[in-house]
Each structure stands twice: as structure tokens, then as C-alpha cells.
Design an enzyme around this catalytic site. Structure first.
Site, PDB file in Angstrom:
ATOM      1  N   SER A 279      39.698  34.910  30.584  1.00  0.00           N
ATOM      2  CA  SER A 279      39.965  33.551  31.438  1.00  0.00           C
ATOM      3  C   SER A 279      38.146  33.509  32.070  1.00  0.00           C
ATOM      4  CB  SER A 279      40.698  33.887  32.512  1.00  0.00           C
ATOM      5  OG  SER A 279      41.875  33.280  32.116  1.00  0.00           O
TER       6      SER A 279
ATOM      7  N   LYS B  17      36.493  30.872  42.378  1.00  0.00           N
ATOM      8  CA  LYS B  17      37.771  30.227  41.789  1.00  0.00           C
ATOM      9  C   LYS B  17      38.750  30.396  42.798  1.00  0.00           C
ATOM     10  CE  LYS B  17      40.768  31.763  37.507  1.00  0.00           C
ATOM     11  NZ  LYS B  17      40.951  32.656  36.641  1.00  0.00           N
TER      12      LYS B  17
ATOM     13  N   SER C 126      40.957  30.553  31.880  1.00  0.00           N
ATOM     14  CA  SER C 126      41.605  29.633  32.962  1.00  0.00           C
ATOM     15  C   SER C 126      40.504  29.690  34.046  1.00  0.00           C
ATOM     16  CB  SER C 126      42.871  30.663  33.620  1.00  0.00           C
ATOM     17  OG  SER C 126      42.232  31.549  34.105  1.00  0.00           O
TER      18      SER C 126
END
Lengths: 485, 95
Positions: A177, A78, A153
Site C-alpha cells: 500500500s 494518510k 491503499s
């Protein structure tokens, strides 16, 4: 079998017996990324050259007899993890072309274990969002249906594993997330206990809630990845100095005699029929496997969203005060002085959702509202944690849905922030309480979208949680279900 | 109303966000709806409950006060929008 279809443990086997090489694996994944990412937009940065160099080094190390668990395994990060020499954006414009002068701890550990980093993944800006639509680099699309969101997310982290663009990824989970996008993309996602993995070098959103964790194709891979990144770190004073167990050692132990709790507050109206059916089927399977199913109560569940959005935004408004255009990033200076430079830089650099959360957080911390909102929410947080302490006196593990629906359509919820926030109801509490949680594929919706089941475990109970997940995975049909991308 | 347009403007100033009128209008409605939802926390009696700031009990983490190498000014300045003589350049603060 195609190289990109292999799990990490299968790759380890093939690398060990010489059937494949790190370079061959890395080339296969890079090819896959370039073939599919125009459609998915899961990556912000692809590191072809760095990845191939790391793969050649991994093969050389293997030839020299230096083999570590992740030697030659292609993974992706990420874009919230800072990486030395490779751009980090946090999916925000405010970073400009920021290049970190150092690697964060989780990244350093992956590299030390021989992993090959193929790229940096798209996400909601500053990890704020549930759909990956809040990215300065455009939305990520769900590999199962490109009209749907991948969740957020860590949307890129989930989509890239489902689409076999990398063997595994790292995400972060502040209110769901990792688990919610894992559920929406049909992969395994683990949010470890707060303090289990160092947050050093992870761009902060809400520091008392943020935690790093893996997204993987199966539970065994999840255990491998957690083992690689877990542990105390002197650079993160909130990481906990407790031994990291061998998560693979008793993975196949089974669930006979284990007590699994179903919180009555999580099985409510508003749960889609196909989600309810899939979760009920998972419960039935656990019963077959010898687990004892017990109803439990988490009475403060309905207050979790309100509590979370006060605590998280308060911390965010404070954490994000550092983005002021002074030390890095894009500066906007119209010559009207320092304060104006800050305000113009921040207005131009942050997206709408980030601004909204900074505003909310600033409000609840401001003079006259601090006690009514922030302290009140912290007190409610203590009640929510106590709910879990009480429940874990009766059961070993708690089973719930991850989300009330399968992945929703792009644009479906963007006009109403509150409705978007309410969709996190099943995942937020684990962050508030600091416990560990895992999302595991357990079915497909009527529209052929993945559905996940959430398992919540005691603090530092990741080994048991993985065992519980593994037992179901081995006994169900959902392992290895892949999108036809 | 939980929050007024004037309060939203004040919070934007405190937040160091130069927001336009459209943004302030939209945020007034959105923050009002969110704060309306947050209001339900007041249903709970929390007298005597110790506010929880962290999920794990934390003590101050001390380390030995030893001199160690640090980042160095070259690396620290590598992303600076306006490096000046080995420092971060900023708009003039004092007239």
C-alpha cells in the site's frame, strides 16, 4: 524555481540560508492544494489554520536557533494516523466525526522534528484496496492522468507528493500500500522492516503486516523522513529495540560490488511490455554501476496472494471487531437490543470491501475452518519467509517490478475482487516475510504513466536499500519527472 | 462450491453485519471465488512447518507496574455517541 517544486533537502537549504520561510512554504503548498484537489481528491481534511500556526512556530524556533531536520517542512498524513484535535476518518463512515484525544507516535515524532502538517490524506477505507476506489470520500485520481487510479491503499499519500501538494507524506503498507501507489504516481515509497516504525496511533488493519513508511520526491528525502519516524516505542510492543542508523551518512556509497538478485518467479507472462522494458533498463543501469546481477529463486511466490488474503483478513476481522458504535463513531440503534445495534452500526458504517474482508476473515477463523485455512496460511507464510532468508544468503538486495502494469483505469477492476487482489502479487511477500522494500521511479509507459522498480532488502537493511536506490536515481533520467498538472 | 449461501449468512451473523439479500448473494459468489483461489495452498506439504504468526521473533514485553496518568474520562468520552453520567451508554442488555 517554484517553492512547491523543491525537495525536502532543498527546502532545508533555503530555510537555512534565509531564502524562504516555513510560512512561505506552507502558504505555497496550501495554495497548491486548493488549486488542484478538486480534481485529485487526495485530501480528506486540509488543516490551513493549524498548518500556518505550526509554520509560524517553526520560523520562530529557527530564529531562536532551534533547528531540527524537519523544522518548517510541510508534510501530509494518510488519514489512518490519529491526530489530536484534527478529525481522523480512515476513509470510513464508521468513524463519524471522530477526533482523537492523542497523537500517534509517528505523528508526534514528525511534530517534534518541527514538521508542519498540512492535512490528512484520502485512502482506501481501512487501507483495504489497491486502487483508492474504496473510500467513503470518493476515489483519488492519478495526477498523471485523471482517468486512472493512483494505486492504493495510500493513494492520496502518493498523489499528493506527485502533485506537489506537500513535500512528503506518510503512508502505511500492509501488502504493498505504499510501494504500489508510489509506483503508479512516480514517487519514492518505502515500506520499512516490520518493527522499524511504531504502529502506535495507526488504525490497525492486519497487525502482523502493517508498517508505516514515507512517500517522497526523491531518495534523499526518503532517508530524511525514515530517520524522523523510525525507532523503538514502548507503546508498540512489536517495534524492535535496535539502533536507528544515520540513513544519510553513507547514502552516496554506490553499488559497486553489491549483489542484486532477480527472482525468476517475478519475471513472468502477464508483465506488460513497457513495464518489463523499464525494469530491464534499470537492471542494465545497475550492471553499468558495478553491481553484480544474479538470478535467484523465491519458489513460493505464487502462493503469496492466497496466503496474504487469509492472514490479513483474519487479522482484520479481529481488529475491526472494535467498531461497534459504543465508544465513538456513528451509532445506528433501532431499539432491538445490543447485538442488533452492533450489526446495524457496522452494516451502515463499513463499505463493501471492508465487509468482504471481515466476512472472509471471520470465515477462515471460524470453527471447522481454522486449521484448513488460517493455520495452513501461517505455515505457508513461514515457507515464503524462508525463501527470502535463502535468497539473502546469495544477494544483498532483490530487484523486481512493483506491479505488472502501470496505473489502470478508474472502475476497470472494481467488479472482480479476486483480480484486484491478484494485482498485488509482487508486493505482498515483503509484508509476509517482514522485510523492507522500496519503490523507485524507473520509466514511463507508452501512455505516459510512471513505472516503478521494487528493491527488497534484508530485515533492518534500510540504509543499504536507500544507498542502492540512490545510486540508480542519480544515474537515471527519472528523478524529478513530474506530472503536468 | 467452497461456501454456501447459508454459510455466508452464518458468517454475517458471527461478523455482526446486518447484510441485505443482495449483499449476501454477491458475497456468496465472491467469497467462493476467493476461497477457490486459496485452495491452491493445499498443493504444498506443510507438515512439520511451524505456523508463523509474526515476522519478528517476539517475547512478552514487560514494563514496571507504575502508576501513571491516563487519558481521563472526559477525553475518553469526547467521541461517545451516547455518554451517560461519565459512562458509555448502550442499549439495555439484561431484561
Amino acid at each position: 524555481m517554484n517553492l512547491i517544486d523543491l525537495t525536502i533537502h532543498e527546502m532545508q537549504q533555503q530555510l537555512a540560508d534565509g531564502t524562504t520561510t516555513a510560512v512561505a512554504l506552507t502558504e505555497a503548498f496550501l495554495k497548491r492544494i486548493h488549486a488542484t484537489d478538486e480534481q485529485l481528491n487526495a485530501f480528506i481534511t486540509v488543516c490551513d489554520e493549524e498548518a500556518l500556526a505550526a509554520a509560524r512556530e517553526a520560523d520562530a524556533q529557527r530564529a531562536a536557533g532551534n533547528v531540527l531536520p524537519l523544522t518548517g517542512i510541510p508534510v501530509a498524513l494518510k488519514d489512518i494516523f490519529v491526530t489530536e484535535g484534527i478529525r481522523t476518518t480512515c476513509a470510513s463512515k464508521i468513524f463519524g466525526d471522530f477526533i482523537s484525544p492523542y497523537d500517534g507516535t509517528a505523528v508526534r515524532k514528525l511534530k517534534e522534528q518541527g514538521a508542519v502538517i498540512v492535512g490528512k490524506l484520502n485512502m482506501d477505507e481501512f487501507a483495504m484496496g489497491s486502487s483508492n476506489e474504496n473510500s467513503a470520500f470518493g476515489p483519488v485520481r492519478n495526477p498523471w492522468n485523471s482517468d486512472c487510479v493512483p494505486g492504493g491503499s495510500s493513494g492520496g499519500s502518493a498523489a499528493c507528493v506527485a502533485a506537489r501538494q506537500a513535500a512528503a507524506s506518510l503512508g502505511t503498507d500492509t501488502g504493498g500500500s505504499i510501494r504500489q501507489p508510489a509506483s503508479h504516481c512516480g514517487v519514492v515509497g518505502l515500506k520499512p522492516t516490520y518493527g522499524r516504525v511504531s504502529r502506535y496511533g495507526v488504525i490497525a488493519y492486519a497487525s502482523s503486516l502493517d508498517q508505516v513508511g514515507p512517500l517522497t520526491r526523491d531518495v534523499r528525502d526518503c532517508a530524511i523522513m525514515l530517520g524522523a519516524v523510525a525507532g523503538y516505542d514502548a507503546a508498540d510492543s512489536t517495534s524492535v529495540d535496535t539502533q536507528v542508523p544515520d540513513y544519510l551518512a553513507n547514502l552516496e556509497q554506490g553499488v559497486a560490488g553489491r549483489k542484486i538478485g532477480l527472482p525468476k518467479e517475478y519475471f513472468i507472462d502477464g508483465l506488460d511490455d513497457d513495464v518489463k522494458q523499464a525494469v530491464d533498463d534499470a537492471v542494465a543501469k545497475y550492471r553499468e554501476l558495478g553491481a553484480e546481477i544474479v538470478e535467484v529463486s523465491l519458489p513460493h511466490t505464487k502462493y503469496a496472494v492466497a496466503c496474504y488474503y487469509v492472514v490479513a483478513t483474519a487479522e482484520a476481522s479481529s481488529n475491526l471487531a472494535r467498531y461497534d458504535g459504543v465508544r465513538y463513531g456513528e451509532r445506528v440503534d433501532e431499539g432491538k437490543g445490543l447485538i442488533d445495534m452492533y450489526s446495524q452500526t457496522r452494516a451502515a458504517g463499513f463499505g463493501d470491501e471492508v465487509k468482504r474482508r471481515i466476512m472472509l476473515g471471520t470465515y477462515v477463523l471460524s470453527s471447522g475452518y481454522y486449521d484448513a485455512y488460517y493455520l495452513k496460511a501461517q505455515r505457508v507464510r513461514a515457507l515464503i519467509r524462508q525463501d527470502f532468508i535463502d535468497a539473502f544468503e546469495q544477494v544483498d538486495c532483490i530487484l523486481t517490478p512493483v506491479a505488472s502494469t502501470a496505473a489502470f483505469g478508474l472502475g476497470e477492476k472494481t467488479s472482480d475482487p479476486l483480480q484486484m487482489y491478484l494485482s498485488d502479487i509482487f508486493t505482498l511477500s515483503a509484508n509476509l516475510a517482514g522485510i523492507c522494500g522500496l519503490s523507485l521511479p524507473c520509466g514511463l509507459s507508452d501512455n505516459k504513466l510512471p513505472i516503478g522498480v521494487q528493491l527488497l532488502g534484508k530485515p533492518f537493511g534500510e540504509a543499504e536499500l536507500l544507498q542502492t536506490a540512490y545510486a540508480y536515481e542519480q544515474a537515471s533520467d527519472w528523478q524529478g519527472q513530474l506530472p503536468t498538472l | 462450491m467452497k461456501i454456501t449461501r447459508a454459510e455466508v449468512e452464518k458468517v454475517a451473523r458471527l461478523s455482526r453485519l446486518a447484510l441485505g439479500d443482495d449483499e449476501l448473494d454477491a458475497l456468496t459468489g465472491q467469497l467462493d471465488a476467493i476461497l477457490g483461489h486459496v485452495e491452491q495452498l493445499n498443493e504444498l506439504d506443510t507438515d512439520g512447518i511451524v505456523p508463523m504468526a509474526h515476522a519478528v521473533p517476539l517475547e512478552n514485553a514487560f514494563r514496571a507496574d507504575e502508576v501513571k496518568p491516563s487519558l481521563g474520562s472526559e477525553k475518553a468520552l469526547q467521541n461517545a455517541p451516547n455518554p451517560v453520567d461519565g459512562c458509555f451508554g448502550v442499549p439495555k442488555v439484561i431484561e
